[in-house]
Motif scaffolding. Structure first.
Motif, mmCIF file in Angstrom:
data_model
loop_
_atom_site.group_PDB
_atom_site.id
_atom_site.type_symbol
_atom_site.label_atom_id
_atom_site.label_comp_id
_atom_site.label_asym_id
_atom_site.label_seq_id
_atom_site.Cartn_x
_atom_site.Cartn_y
_atom_site.Cartn_z
ATOM 1 N N ASP A 139 25.085 50.122 -9.137
ATOM 2 C CA ASP A 139 24.229 51.099 -8.767
ATOM 3 C C ASP A 139 23.816 50.801 -7.481
ATOM 4 O O ASP A 139 23.760 51.673 -6.463
ATOM 5 C CB ASP A 139 23.023 51.362 -9.681
ATOM 6 C CG ASP A 139 23.273 51.861 -10.997
ATOM 7 O OD1 ASP A 139 24.437 52.438 -11.184
ATOM 8 O OD2 ASP A 139 22.413 51.923 -11.978
ATOM 9 N N LEU A 140 23.511 49.699 -7.120
ATOM 10 C CA LEU A 140 22.856 49.227 -5.823
ATOM 11 C C LEU A 140 24.157 49.320 -4.672
ATOM 12 O O LEU A 140 23.923 50.017 -3.878
ATOM 13 C CB LEU A 140 22.370 47.733 -5.623
ATOM 14 C CG LEU A 140 21.258 47.654 -6.381
ATOM 15 C CD1 LEU A 140 20.627 46.181 -6.610
ATOM 16 C CD2 LEU A 140 19.994 48.400 -5.758
ATOM 17 N N ARG A 141 25.373 49.099 -5.069
ATOM 18 C CA ARG A 141 26.366 49.243 -4.069
ATOM 19 C C ARG A 141 26.909 50.752 -3.950
ATOM 20 O O ARG A 141 26.892 51.023 -2.595
ATOM 21 C CB ARG A 141 27.767 48.389 -4.857
ATOM 22 C CG ARG A 141 27.874 47.323 -4.478
ATOM 23 C CD ARG A 141 29.490 46.829 -4.960
ATOM 24 N NE ARG A 141 29.584 46.624 -6.287
ATOM 25 C CZ ARG A 141 29.122 45.429 -7.094
ATOM 26 N NH1 ARG A 141 28.750 44.554 -6.534
ATOM 27 N NH2 ARG A 141 29.326 45.634 -8.449
ATOM 28 N N LYS A 142 26.664 51.453 -4.805
ATOM 29 C CA LYS A 142 26.713 52.985 -4.654
ATOM 30 C C LYS A 142 25.772 53.553 -3.915
ATOM 31 O O LYS A 142 25.859 54.263 -2.785
ATOM 32 C CB LYS A 142 26.952 53.894 -5.993
ATOM 33 C CG LYS A 142 28.175 53.491 -7.011
ATOM 34 C CD LYS A 142 27.896 54.277 -8.294
ATOM 35 C CE LYS A 142 29.010 53.824 -9.024
ATOM 36 N NZ LYS A 142 28.953 54.485 -10.448
ATOM 37 N N GLN A 143 24.384 53.172 -4.023
ATOM 38 C CA GLN A 143 23.671 53.571 -2.961
ATOM 39 C C GLN A 143 23.583 53.081 -1.686
ATOM 40 O O GLN A 143 23.481 53.773 -0.750
ATOM 41 C CB GLN A 143 22.049 53.019 -3.662
ATOM 42 C CG GLN A 143 21.614 53.683 -4.949
ATOM 43 C CD GLN A 143 20.176 53.189 -5.476
ATOM 44 O OE1 GLN A 143 19.887 52.371 -4.805
ATOM 45 N NE2 GLN A 143 19.936 53.206 -6.713
ATOM 46 N N MET A 144 24.068 51.941 -1.638
ATOM 47 C CA MET A 144 24.223 51.204 -0.211
ATOM 48 C C MET A 144 25.594 52.038 0.419
ATOM 49 O O MET A 144 25.265 52.433 1.655
ATOM 50 C CB MET A 144 24.708 49.899 -0.337
ATOM 51 C CG MET A 144 24.117 49.008 0.588
ATOM 52 S SD MET A 144 22.476 49.185 1.420
ATOM 53 C CE MET A 144 22.182 47.922 2.089
ATOM 54 N N GLU A 145 26.631 52.422 -0.280
ATOM 55 C CA GLU A 145 27.478 53.011 0.217
ATOM 56 C C GLU A 145 27.188 54.522 0.759
ATOM 57 O O GLU A 145 27.664 54.918 1.645
ATOM 58 C CB GLU A 145 28.748 53.213 -0.769
ATOM 59 C CG GLU A 145 29.962 54.100 -0.207
ATOM 60 C CD GLU A 145 30.642 53.408 1.017
ATOM 61 O OE1 GLU A 145 31.007 53.897 1.953
ATOM 62 O OE2 GLU A 145 30.519 51.981 1.194
ATOM 63 N N GLU A 146 26.260 55.155 0.115
ATOM 64 C CA GLU A 146 25.652 56.430 0.194
ATOM 65 C C GLU A 146 24.884 56.502 1.729
ATOM 66 O O GLU A 146 24.899 57.344 2.315
ATOM 67 C CB GLU A 146 24.851 57.190 -0.750
ATOM 68 C CG GLU A 146 25.769 57.567 -2.092
ATOM 69 C CD GLU A 146 24.817 57.718 -3.180
ATOM 70 O OE1 GLU A 146 23.622 57.976 -3.186
ATOM 71 O OE2 GLU A 146 25.363 58.104 -4.196
ATOM 72 N N GLU A 153 29.704 57.296 9.909
ATOM 73 C CA GLU A 153 30.287 58.313 10.716
ATOM 74 C C GLU A 153 29.805 58.677 11.978
ATOM 75 O O GLU A 153 30.499 59.040 13.146
ATOM 76 C CB GLU A 153 30.144 59.719 9.829
ATOM 77 C CG GLU A 153 31.078 59.558 8.587
ATOM 78 C CD GLU A 153 30.914 60.720 7.443
ATOM 79 O OE1 GLU A 153 29.991 61.482 7.617
ATOM 80 O OE2 GLU A 153 31.206 60.695 6.335
ATOM 81 N N ALA A 154 28.393 58.757 12.168
ATOM 82 C CA ALA A 154 27.740 58.533 13.465
ATOM 83 C C ALA A 154 28.361 57.780 14.467
ATOM 84 O O ALA A 154 28.427 57.939 15.600
ATOM 85 C CB ALA A 154 26.251 58.572 13.118
ATOM 86 N N LEU A 155 28.367 56.195 14.015
ATOM 87 C CA LEU A 155 28.892 55.613 14.908
ATOM 88 C C LEU A 155 30.260 55.710 15.368
ATOM 89 O O LEU A 155 30.543 55.574 16.447
ATOM 90 C CB LEU A 155 29.025 54.013 14.056
ATOM 91 C CG LEU A 155 29.663 52.841 14.946
ATOM 92 C CD1 LEU A 155 28.883 52.519 16.079
ATOM 93 C CD2 LEU A 155 29.740 51.748 13.736
ATOM 94 N N VAL A 156 31.121 56.308 14.643
ATOM 95 C CA VAL A 156 32.508 56.574 14.908
ATOM 96 C C VAL A 156 32.387 57.677 16.059
ATOM 97 O O VAL A 156 33.467 57.624 16.943
ATOM 98 C CB VAL A 156 33.457 56.862 13.721
ATOM 99 C CG1 VAL A 156 34.517 57.595 14.236
ATOM 100 C CG2 VAL A 156 33.553 55.734 12.974
ATOM 101 N N GLU A 157 31.595 58.865 15.740
ATOM 102 C CA GLU A 157 31.568 59.869 16.704
ATOM 103 C C GLU A 157 30.976 59.239 18.074
ATOM 104 O O GLU A 157 31.535 59.638 19.067
ATOM 105 C CB GLU A 157 30.506 60.862 16.333
ATOM 106 C CG GLU A 157 31.269 61.696 15.163
ATOM 107 C CD GLU A 157 32.502 62.596 15.577
ATOM 108 O OE1 GLU A 157 32.291 63.161 16.645
ATOM 109 O OE2 GLU A 157 33.521 62.751 14.972
ATOM 110 N N LYS A 158 29.907 58.231 17.959
ATOM 111 C CA LYS A 158 29.455 57.792 19.131
ATOM 112 C C LYS A 158 30.571 57.128 19.936
ATOM 113 O O LYS A 158 30.700 57.320 21.175
ATOM 114 C CB LYS A 158 28.296 56.831 18.891
ATOM 115 C CG LYS A 158 27.663 56.199 20.173
ATOM 116 C CD LYS A 158 26.930 55.309 19.569
ATOM 117 C CE LYS A 158 26.631 54.293 20.820
ATOM 118 N NZ LYS A 158 25.821 53.098 20.352
#
Length: 166
Positions: A139-146, A153-158
């Motif tokens: 559950d924690l892994r899923k939350q972290m991924e979210e 995505e923001a980093l890639v755009e930047k």
């Protein structure tokens, strides 16, 4: 079930190691005599068939798997057998470290709980702790991924804008 699967992985890993380290078989050689089935000291034929209570638990666990689980397990074992010895040792050491850490965590949880448990209760506690912790960490892994996904995505755009400029 978790212990059975862990035993299966170790059994498969050991099988892969043993099978890979054996010299090639000479097809012209006379086969070694085998003991009659049911005779004292009879072992399963072929390399990498450990015996004892852990091996029996692993066999039972394998039999209880669904066909899909068995197929995944067989593919994993095939991949393990194809790895170089250094990588196999690294995987084995990492798994051993994980098991040691889990045993320490279970012991610490028992101490924190203040319970005085019999060996059977400790085993049950350990099994439950392991299963529930596995779900918690998933559950924690899923939350972290979210949380990570939009930031990545923001980093890639930047970076895209930064590197696209002349």
């Amino acid at each position: 079930m978790a212990r059975q699967l862990a035993a299966l992985v170790v059994l498969g890993f050991a099988t892969a190691l043993v099978a890979q380290d054996r010299p090639p078989v000479d097809p012209t050689a006379t086969p070694a005599p085998t003991k009659a089935p049911g005779s004292p000291g009879m072992r399963r034929p072929g390399p990498g068939f450990p015996s004892g209570p852990d091996a029996e638990k692993a066999r039972q666990g394998f039999q209880q798997m669904s066909p899909e689980q068995r197929q995944r397990w067989m593919e994993t074992m095939k991949q393990l057998s194809e790895l170089p010895p250094e990588r196999k040792m690294e995987i084995f050491q990492r798994a051993e470290f994980f098991r040691k850490k889990m045993r320490e965590d279970v012991e610490a949880a028992i101490k924190r709980s203040g319970l005085s448990l019999s060996d059977e209760q400790k085993k049950k506690f350990s099994d439950r702790y392991f299963e529930e912790r596995k779900h918690l960490e998933e559950d924690l892994r899923k939350q972290m991924e979210e949380l990570r996904r939009p930031k990545l995505e923001a980093l890639v755009e930047k970076l895209k804008h930064e590197f696209a400029e002349p």
